[in-house]
Motif scaffolding. Structure first.
Motif, PDB file in Angstrom:
ATOM      1  N   ASP A  13       5.462  -2.872  -9.737  1.00 38.93           N
ATOM      2  CA  ASP A  13       5.652  -3.814  -8.640  1.00 38.93           C
ATOM      3  C   ASP A  13       7.030  -4.463  -8.645  1.00 38.93           C
ATOM      4  O   ASP A  13       7.396  -5.147  -7.695  1.00 38.93           O
ATOM      5  CB  ASP A  13       4.553  -4.876  -8.631  1.00 38.93           C
ATOM      6  N   ALA A  60       1.227   0.904  -3.840  1.00 35.80           N
ATOM      7  CA  ALA A  60       0.430   1.073  -2.624  1.00 35.80           C
ATOM      8  C   ALA A  60       1.173   1.894  -1.586  1.00 35.80           C
ATOM      9  O   ALA A  60       1.040   1.675  -0.389  1.00 35.80           O
ATOM     10  CB  ALA A  60       0.056  -0.290  -2.074  1.00 35.80           C
ATOM     11  N   LEU A  65      -4.227   4.256   2.167  1.00 36.18           N
ATOM     12  CA  LEU A  65      -4.937   3.136   1.550  1.00 36.18           C
ATOM     13  C   LEU A  65      -5.242   2.046   2.568  1.00 36.18           C
ATOM     14  O   LEU A  65      -4.427   1.751   3.443  1.00 36.18           O
ATOM     15  CB  LEU A  65      -4.100   2.531   0.415  1.00 36.18           C
ATOM     16  N   ASP A  67      -6.151  -2.031   3.398  1.00 34.34           N
ATOM     17  CA  ASP A  67      -5.682  -3.310   2.859  1.00 34.34           C
ATOM     18  C   ASP A  67      -6.543  -3.747   1.676  1.00 34.34           C
ATOM     19  O   ASP A  67      -6.028  -4.290   0.700  1.00 34.34           O
ATOM     20  CB  ASP A  67      -5.682  -4.393   3.945  1.00 34.34           C
ATOM     21  N   GLU A  69      -8.086  -1.777  -0.452  1.00 40.22           N
ATOM     22  CA  GLU A  69      -7.699  -0.953  -1.588  1.00 40.22           C
ATOM     23  C   GLU A  69      -6.374  -1.426  -2.185  1.00 40.22           C
ATOM     24  O   GLU A  69      -6.216  -1.472  -3.397  1.00 40.22           O
ATOM     25  CB  GLU A  69      -7.609   0.515  -1.169  1.00 40.22           C
ATOM     26  N   ARG A  70      -5.442  -1.813  -1.342  1.00 42.68           N
ATOM     27  CA  ARG A  70      -4.160  -2.333  -1.834  1.00 42.68           C
ATOM     28  C   ARG A  70      -4.374  -3.624  -2.627  1.00 42.68           C
ATOM     29  O   ARG A  70      -3.764  -3.827  -3.664  1.00 42.68           O
ATOM     30  CB  ARG A  70      -3.198  -2.562  -0.680  1.00 42.68           C
ATOM     31  N   ARG A  71      -5.249  -4.493  -2.137  1.00 42.32           N
ATOM     32  CA  ARG A  71      -5.560  -5.742  -2.860  1.00 42.32           C
ATOM     33  C   ARG A  71      -6.216  -5.436  -4.202  1.00 42.32           C
ATOM     34  O   ARG A  71      -5.898  -6.053  -5.216  1.00 42.32           O
ATOM     35  CB  ARG A  71      -6.463  -6.648  -2.019  1.00 42.32           C
ATOM     36  N   ALA A  74      -3.579  -4.284  -6.635  1.00 41.82           N
ATOM     37  CA  ALA A  74      -2.772  -5.436  -7.077  1.00 41.82           C
ATOM     38  C   ALA A  74      -3.539  -6.275  -8.096  1.00 41.82           C
ATOM     39  O   ALA A  74      -2.973  -6.735  -9.096  1.00 41.82           O
ATOM     40  CB  ALA A  74      -2.358  -6.283  -5.883  1.00 41.82           C
TER      41      ALA A  74
END
Length: 136
Positions: A13, A60, A65, A67, A69-71, A74
């Protein structure tokens, strides 16, 4: 059949912090550094193993993906439980000292494991677990 491990991918990240860890602390060479649409992919690898690389990638970047799945990705990265890699060295003590001196997050100092392996572990700046095994 003759297969080799060519590339593996680790999510990061903060590309600059991760680059410093893999290049400066672990001594990998930078093989590629590509930006696209505000994201960055950095390919690194051992100097003496040009056929084997680690691609540090945006976690991501996959457009498929959701949202949610992105969360989730993270959240798992923040906990340090999303990705890992195991490396090997002929000098575990020296490698440990070098990586520790870089300020890396030490998870485990060099330890003789009950299953016959000696290893140590760190977290990279993205939270990925990096285990390092003593090679024979």
């Amino acid at each position: 059949m003759n297969l080799t491990i060519h590339q593996t991918f680790l999510p990061v990240d903060d590309p600059d912090k991760s680059l410093a860890f893999y290049r400066d602390a672990l001594g990998f060479e930078v093989r590629n550094d590509v930006g696209y649409e505000g994201m960055r992919w950095i390919t690194v690898g051992p100097v003496d193993q040009p056929q084997t690389s680690i691609v540090l990638e945006p976690p991501a970047a996959d457009p498929g993906l959701t949202d949610d799945e992105r969360r989730t990705i993270a959240e798992l990265m923040a906990k340090g439980s999303y990705a890992s890699i195991v490396l090997g060295t002929s000098d575990l003590t020296g490698t440990f000292e070098r990586v520790q001196a870089s300020g890396a997050d030490v998870v485990q100092e060099p330890t003789d494991q009950p299953f016959g392996l000696r290893d140590c572990a760190f977290r990279d700046p993205a939270g990925n677990l990096v285990r390092i095994n003593q090679l024979p």
